[in-house]
Design a protein around this motif. Sequence first.
Motif, mmCIF file in Angstrom:
data_model
loop_
_atom_site.group_PDB
_atom_site.id
_atom_site.type_symbol
_atom_site.label_atom_id
_atom_site.label_comp_id
_atom_site.label_asym_id
_atom_site.label_seq_id
_atom_site.Cartn_x
_atom_site.Cartn_y
_atom_site.Cartn_z
ATOM 1 N N LEU A 1 0.825 -1.204 0.000
ATOM 2 C CA LEU A 1 0.000 0.000 0.000
ATOM 3 C C LEU A 1 0.859 1.253 0.000
ATOM 4 C CD1 LEU A 1 -2.431 -1.129 2.850
ATOM 5 C CD2 LEU A 1 -2.658 -1.542 0.391
ATOM 6 N N GLY A 2 0.465 2.218 -0.785
ATOM 7 C CA GLY A 2 1.121 3.525 -0.793
ATOM 8 C C GLY A 2 0.099 4.569 -1.182
ATOM 9 N N ALA A 3 -0.331 5.403 -0.219
ATOM 10 C CA ALA A 3 -1.365 6.398 -0.494
ATOM 11 C C ALA A 3 -1.096 7.672 0.294
ATOM 12 C CB ALA A 3 -2.741 5.848 -0.125
ATOM 13 N N TYR A 4 -1.347 8.802 -0.353
ATOM 14 C CA TYR A 4 -1.135 10.118 0.241
ATOM 15 C C TYR A 4 -2.288 11.027 -0.130
ATOM 16 C CZ TYR A 4 3.529 8.181 0.286
ATOM 17 O OH TYR A 4 4.594 7.349 0.480
ATOM 18 N N GLU A 5 -2.707 11.866 0.805
ATOM 19 C CA GLU A 5 -3.688 12.894 0.486
ATOM 20 C C GLU A 5 -2.954 14.053 -0.169
ATOM 21 O OE1 GLU A 5 -7.516 13.062 3.263
ATOM 22 O OE2 GLU A 5 -5.699 13.796 4.202
ATOM 23 N N THR A 6 -3.511 14.563 -1.253
ATOM 24 C CA THR A 6 -2.937 15.722 -1.928
ATOM 25 C C THR A 6 -4.005 16.806 -2.029
ATOM 26 O OG1 THR A 6 -3.581 15.136 -4.175
ATOM 27 C CG2 THR A 6 -1.529 14.161 -3.350
ATOM 28 N N ASN A 7 -3.612 17.962 -2.498
ATOM 29 C CA ASN A 7 -4.559 19.066 -2.663
ATOM 30 C C ASN A 7 -5.672 18.724 -3.643
ATOM 31 O OD1 ASN A 7 -3.074 20.666 -0.913
ATOM 32 N ND2 ASN A 7 -1.822 21.507 -2.546
ATOM 33 N N SER A 8 -5.422 17.808 -4.564
ATOM 34 C CA SER A 8 -6.433 17.462 -5.568
ATOM 35 C C SER A 8 -6.995 16.052 -5.376
ATOM 36 C CB SER A 8 -5.845 17.619 -6.972
ATOM 37 O OG SER A 8 -4.695 16.827 -7.103
ATOM 38 N N GLY A 9 -6.845 15.492 -4.186
ATOM 39 C CA GLY A 9 -7.399 14.170 -3.914
ATOM 40 C C GLY A 9 -6.307 13.168 -3.609
ATOM 41 N N PRO A 10 -6.685 11.906 -3.383
ATOM 42 C CA PRO A 10 -5.685 10.905 -3.022
ATOM 43 C C PRO A 10 -4.780 10.526 -4.195
ATOM 44 C CG PRO A 10 -7.822 9.872 -3.289
ATOM 45 C CD PRO A 10 -8.034 11.352 -3.434
ATOM 46 N N LEU A 11 -3.558 10.201 -3.866
ATOM 47 C CA LEU A 11 -2.567 9.763 -4.848
ATOM 48 C C LEU A 11 -1.988 8.453 -4.344
ATOM 49 C CD1 LEU A 11 -0.636 10.340 -7.267
ATOM 50 C CD2 LEU A 11 0.843 11.503 -5.620
ATOM 51 N N GLY A 12 -1.916 7.451 -5.202
ATOM 52 C CA GLY A 12 -1.284 6.206 -4.790
ATOM 53 C C GLY A 12 -1.937 4.987 -5.394
ATOM 54 N N GLY A 13 -1.460 3.851 -4.915
ATOM 55 C CA GLY A 13 -1.949 2.592 -5.444
ATOM 56 C C GLY A 13 -1.853 1.475 -4.427
ATOM 57 N N PHE A 14 -2.371 0.326 -4.810
ATOM 58 C CA PHE A 14 -2.350 -0.862 -3.964
ATOM 59 C C PHE A 14 -2.126 -2.081 -4.840
ATOM 60 C CE2 PHE A 14 -6.622 -0.637 -5.560
ATOM 61 C CZ PHE A 14 -6.971 -1.951 -5.785
#
Length: 161
Positions: free
Chosen positions: A44-57
């Motif tokens: 898992l790798g996910a981050y909140e950004t200014n334009s929504g979540p970024l990442g994948g699983f």
Amino acid sequence: MAATLLMAGPAVAGYAATGDGIARGNYLVGTGTLGQFGTPTAYLGAYETNSGPLGGFTITYPDGTYAAGRVTCLTVTGNIAFLTGKIALSGGPRKETNRWLKDYSVVIGVEDNGNGGAAEAPDRLNFSLGSPTDRGCGWNIAAQPVFIIVKGNYRMADASA
């Protein structure tokens, strides 16, 4: 895909500058393997950004079953995180049983109990079956993290804390 996301984890975990779109927000990174149910591993790798979540699983089984996709939602409350994702690729003998079909939604729940030290409780993990409809964002009983991981470690941050 998961290896790339996890390799970027330590740099982003310290919160990158907001000029690149990464906001001071929630994140979830790591790998964990369950000791039961066919020994699946969730990357898992996910981050909140200014334009929504970024990442994948990516979730894999030793028998070759896998599901991989992009994060559509991440919520972190204290040491519990729920990641919702949309499956982009899947295959293997458990694909139909797990309903891991392209464009289906899955929720992954994680409980972070430290860094795997001898005096710490192990992290916990769970994930839902795939669903043709969006599984929503946040706490989900189908992915309540109740199963102990036997290998790996997850890290997360609750930006509201």
